[in-house]
Design an enzyme around this catalytic site. Structure first.
Site, mmCIF file in Angstrom:
data_model
loop_
_atom_site.group_PDB
_atom_site.id
_atom_site.type_symbol
_atom_site.label_atom_id
_atom_site.label_comp_id
_atom_site.label_asym_id
_atom_site.label_seq_id
_atom_site.Cartn_x
_atom_site.Cartn_y
_atom_site.Cartn_z
ATOM 1 N N GLU A 24 -6.592 -7.971 -0.058
ATOM 2 C CA GLU A 24 -7.162 -7.614 1.249
ATOM 3 C C GLU A 24 -8.625 -7.283 1.042
ATOM 4 O O GLU A 24 -8.977 -6.523 0.135
ATOM 5 C CB GLU A 24 -6.455 -6.397 1.871
ATOM 6 C CG GLU A 24 -5.094 -6.699 2.453
ATOM 7 C CD GLU A 24 -4.558 -5.532 3.313
ATOM 8 O OE1 GLU A 24 -5.363 -4.691 3.750
ATOM 9 O OE2 GLU A 24 -3.333 -5.488 3.510
ATOM 10 N N GLU A 61 0.769 -1.245 0.000
ATOM 11 C CA GLU A 61 0.000 0.000 0.000
ATOM 12 C C GLU A 61 0.801 1.296 0.000
ATOM 13 O O GLU A 61 0.567 2.175 0.827
ATOM 14 C CB GLU A 61 -0.969 0.010 1.204
ATOM 15 C CG GLU A 61 -1.989 -1.106 1.159
ATOM 16 C CD GLU A 61 -3.100 -0.952 2.204
ATOM 17 O OE1 GLU A 61 -2.962 -0.136 3.138
ATOM 18 O OE2 GLU A 61 -4.105 -1.663 2.071
#
Ligand SMILES: *[C@@H]1O[C@H](CO)[C@@H](O)[C@H](O)[C@H]1NC(C)=O
Ligand SMILES: *[C@@H]1O[C@H](CO)[C@@H](O)[C@H](O)[C@H]1NC(C)=O
Ligand SMILES: *[C@@H]1O[C@H](CO)[C@@H](O)[C@H](O)[C@H]1NC(C)=O
Ligand SMILES: *[C@@H]1O[C@H](CO)[C@@H](O)[C@H](O)[C@H]1NC(C)=O
Ligand SMILES: *[C@@H]1O[C@H](CO)[C@@H](O)[C@H](O)[C@H]1NC(C)=O
Ligand SMILES: *[C@@H]1O[C@H](CO)[C@@H](O)[C@H](O)[C@H]1NC(C)=O
Ligand SMILES: *[C@@H]1O[C@H](CO)[C@@H](O)[C@H](O)[C@H]1NC(C)=O
Ligand SMILES: *[C@@H]1O[C@H](CO)[C@@H](O)[C@H](O)[C@H]1NC(C)=O
Ligand SMILES: *[C@@H]1O[C@H](CO)[C@@H](O)[C@H](O)[C@H]1NC(C)=O
Ligand SMILES: *[C@@H]1O[C@H](CO)[C@@H](O)[C@H](O)[C@H]1NC(C)=O
Ligand SMILES: *[C@@H]1O[C@H](CO)[C@@H](O)[C@H](O)[C@H]1NC(C)=O
Ligand SMILES: *[C@@H]1O[C@H](CO)[C@@H](O)[C@H](O)[C@H]1NC(C)=O
Length: 586
Positions: A388, A263
């Site tokens: 995720e 991320e």
């Protein structure tokens, strides 16, 4: 208004619908891949998921979040303990309390406690939070992959000299000196024992790659240091990658993938710096990989929209990033095929006001459209997983948005941060309570949401990785407790609201349609759901505030999804849906 709503909803449904019978609305295609793509795309997975079953080589993963990289909302006990310890030993209960937030992440925890105490507490946590039994259970439950987050500080060599590999000195308060790597090595051995595949995931970068507390260092408002000139973080990152690849690329056949950075936040760090860093990582990786083992090189999408990475890591388009100085030369950094590089998308529905205000219908359509956008726009270039996702339909879990930070759902987030909103709170927080206290409607919505994601991502992507294996009290994020409460399918494809093949059952479609058309009401909720049928790929896991940065309207590139809806129209489907919707409206 009704017509527009109707059309956008039909568009959303049709994007994934071909009818297989009068009562079932099926996701488009079987897997979203042609047989040829299938065998190439899966790369390493081909050899590991040994079966001819189309689903067998899909990633069905789980993340061990909150273990080797701690997160306050996953283990609040650890953070409360550290805070209390500091309050007691300094006799300063004003400084060390959760409101003034002196300990808000692993960085400040280590800083406050000092190396030896932090090391002591963390070692106990690593010992107690995950052990061999977890791996055994993960395998028994039908997962085939474990994603293991680890921070760069795991490679710290000496805390008194601040020594990192290759003679680099970098000052930070983290605990390292091989501690996490010892547990990582145990984990890899357990994975081997129970036949699980492992993805290593570099979850925390020096200087922080996103400012989320899950990077180790929460930083809501200031510039981040990762890749910033003069900070030494780029050089250190390269050294960490070299060490990581040297130690792990040939260490175990269980390791099938390496995610080089979790991320990185492109709204805060220049996307071309991130792209350059990814190419740097690839160069180091490809010089060390075992070509026969096909270990997957995984890049997170950096919160760019679906398809953003199509032409990167693509030998046919070595020119696309050249203007930015990052173009890679495929003869010096051999990339045989763009399918060697896998894109990891993270998708949540709870970090923006507009998502929280979604109806269940709008939420499920977001999922279905998101899965579809990956199948349609990306898989021909790179394999892609939804690496995720969770069962959360609110952001109410304690500390989810950060220590001392409230929820957007009830508006407390805007009283505990500098972020503001024009939107009204959606409701009163509720899901932070144990699942046993949830009502049947809420339970149904969570299970349906989970199943929709399982079905969609299995059919439309290279696979999925649920976040998270366990937590203390963040119930919507906790596979173990969701499963115990009957809100996660056991086995993983034992759906209640979908067919075993992932096809949406008619009664779900019907109930969602009626939710989309509460025609007895004229208060506008139906138009709300109608406008939510577009893919919202910018649903960042901003455990600490990215939604303040990623606002509605900043979803550049998403409109590119619109055209393909129309390509998938079929008369039969239109007729079927027309009938279904007419039945609801009459
Ligand atoms: C802090 O002090 C309180 C009161 O004496 C005690 O109950 C608690 O166990 C202490 N906590 C820690 C972490 O030492
Ligand atoms: C935060 O700290 C200040 C002093 O630094 C103190 O006056 C205030 O009461 C504290 N706030 C809370 C909620 O504890
Ligand atoms: C793992 O920990 C659990 C408790 O958290 C315990 O019941 C189990 O026996 C442990 N397994 C091993 C192999 O130590
Ligand atoms: C770290 O460096 C110091 C000073 O050179 C040395 O005394 C110590 O043994 C080293 N610690 C480790 C864990 O290598
Ligand atoms: C990073 O490494 C390069 C090449 O090894 C060196 O020239 C440069 O000075 C280093 N930068 C920092 C900030 O250490
Ligand atoms: C891993 O093995 C391959 C094949 O033997 C070799 O080319 C590569 O250099 C090795 N990598 C490391 C890091 O040892
Ligand atoms: C490279 O991968 C192949 C296939 O998995 C394996 O047989 C071989 O032992 C690996 N080589 C090294 C050096 O790890
Ligand atoms: C690696 O990929 C190649 C080409 O797809 C395949 O032939 C080979 O069997 C794979 N190796 C392993 C160990 O999966
Ligand atoms: C890059 O190459 C492709 C195919 O060779 C070409 O279609 C494209 O226009 C080129 N892009 C740029 C920016 O030059
Ligand atoms: C790519 O690298 C190869 C080998 O290093 C070199 O011969 C070639 O000129 C390079 N191509 C470009 C376009 O830079
Ligand atoms: C169930 O709980 C949710 C969340 O508090 C609430 O919005 C909803 O009205 C409740 N439904 C029923 C049927 O009680
Ligand atoms: C599927 O789940 C239901 C409960 O939802 C359970 O009764 C059934 O035994 C499960 N099927 C299998 C094969 O485990």
């Amino acid at each position: 208004m009704q017509l527009n709503t109707l059309l956008s909803v039909i568009g959303g449904v049709l994007a994934v619908s071909t009818p297989s019978s009068a009562t079932i609305i099926a996701p488009k295609g079987d897997t979203g891949l042609t047989p040829a793509q299938h065998s190439i795309l899966q790369k390493r997975f081909d050899s590991y998921y040994a079966s001819n079953n189309a689903n067998a080589n899909k990633v069905r993963g789980i993340t061990l979040g909150g273990w080797l990289v701690t997160e306050p909302y996953i283990t609040p006990t650890l953070y409360n303990y550290a805070t209390q310890l500091m309050a007691n030993s300094t006799h300063n209960t004003k400084r060390y309390n959760v409101f003034n937030s002196s300990i808000i992440d692993e960085y400040t925890m280590c800083q406050a406690l000092g190396y030896e105490t932090a090391e002591n507490i963390l070692a106990q946590h690593y010992d107690g939070w995950i052990n061999e039994t977890d791996f055994q259970q993960i395998a028994e439950d039908g997962f085939n992959l474990v994603r293991i987050p680890v921070g760069y500080w795991a490679w710290k060599q000496n805390h008194s000299t601040n020594a990192y590999p290759e003679g680099i000195t970098f000052k930070d308060p983290y605990v390292g000196e091989g501690l996490q790597l010892r547990y990582l090595n145990k984990a890899i051995a357990w994975a081997e024992k129970y036949g699980l595949n492992v993805w290593l995931d570099l979850h925390g970068a020096p200087g922080s790659q996103n400012g989320f507390d899950n990077s180790g260092q929460r930083n809501f408002y200031d510039d981040l240091d990762w890749l910033r000139d003069g900070t030494g973080t780029w050089n250190l990152t390269l050294a960490i990658w070299r060490s990581m690849f040297d130690e792990y690329l040939n260490s175990s056949s269980a390791i099938v993938g390496v995610e080089v950075m979790n991320e990185p936040l492109s709204t805060k760090i220049d996307i071309w710096d991130i792209t350059q860093a990814y190419y740097d990582a690839w160069r180091l990786f490809s010089a060390r990989e075992n070509r026969t083992a096909n270990t997957t090189f995984v890049i997170h999408d950096a919160f760019e929209g679906t398809g953003h990475w199509n032409l990167e890591f693509n030998p046919k388009y070595t020119n696309v990033s050249a203007p930015h100085g990052v173009g890679f030369n495929s003869s010096s950094y051999p990339l045989r095929d763009s399918h060697q590089v896998l894109v990891d998308h993270h998708h949540y529905e709870v970090f923006t006001d507009w998502q929280l205000a979604n109806t269940q219908y709008g939420r499920l359509m977001d999922i279905v459209n998101f899965g579809d956008s990956i199948a349609e726009q990306e898989l021909q270039y790179h394999p892609a997983v939804v690496g995720e996702w969770s069962g959360a339909i609110t952001d109410c879990a304690h500390w989810l948005n950060g220590v001392g930070v409230g929820a957007r759902y009830d508006g407390s987030y805007y009283k505990t941060t500098e972020y503001t909103t024009d939107d009204k709170p959606v409701g009163t927080c509720y899901s932070q309570n144990p699942i046993s206290q949830w009502n049947d409607t809420y339970k149904r919505d969570v299970r349906q949401f989970i199943e929709a994601q399982l079905a969609t991502y299995t059919a439309q992507t290279t696979g999925w990785i649920f976040w998270n294996w366990k937590t203390e009290t963040a119930y919507e994020w906790d596979y173990t407790q969701l499963k115990k409460a009957g809100l996660f399918p056991v086995p993983l494809d034992n759906y209640t609201y979908f067919g075993s093949d992932g096809k949406m059952l008619a009664d779900v479609s019907a109930s969602l349609s009626s939710e989309a058309y509460p025609y007895t009401s004229t208060k506008g909720s139906s138009s709300g759901s109608g406008t939510n049928t577009k893919t919202k790929t910018k649903s960042t896991k901003s455990h600490n505030g990215a939604a303040g940065i990623v606002r509605r309207g900043s979803t550049a590139g998403l409109d590119a999804n619109a055209p393909f809806y129309s390509q998938t129209l079929s008369f039969v489907t239109v007729a079927l849906l027309g009938g279904l919707i007419a039945a609801q409206l009459l």
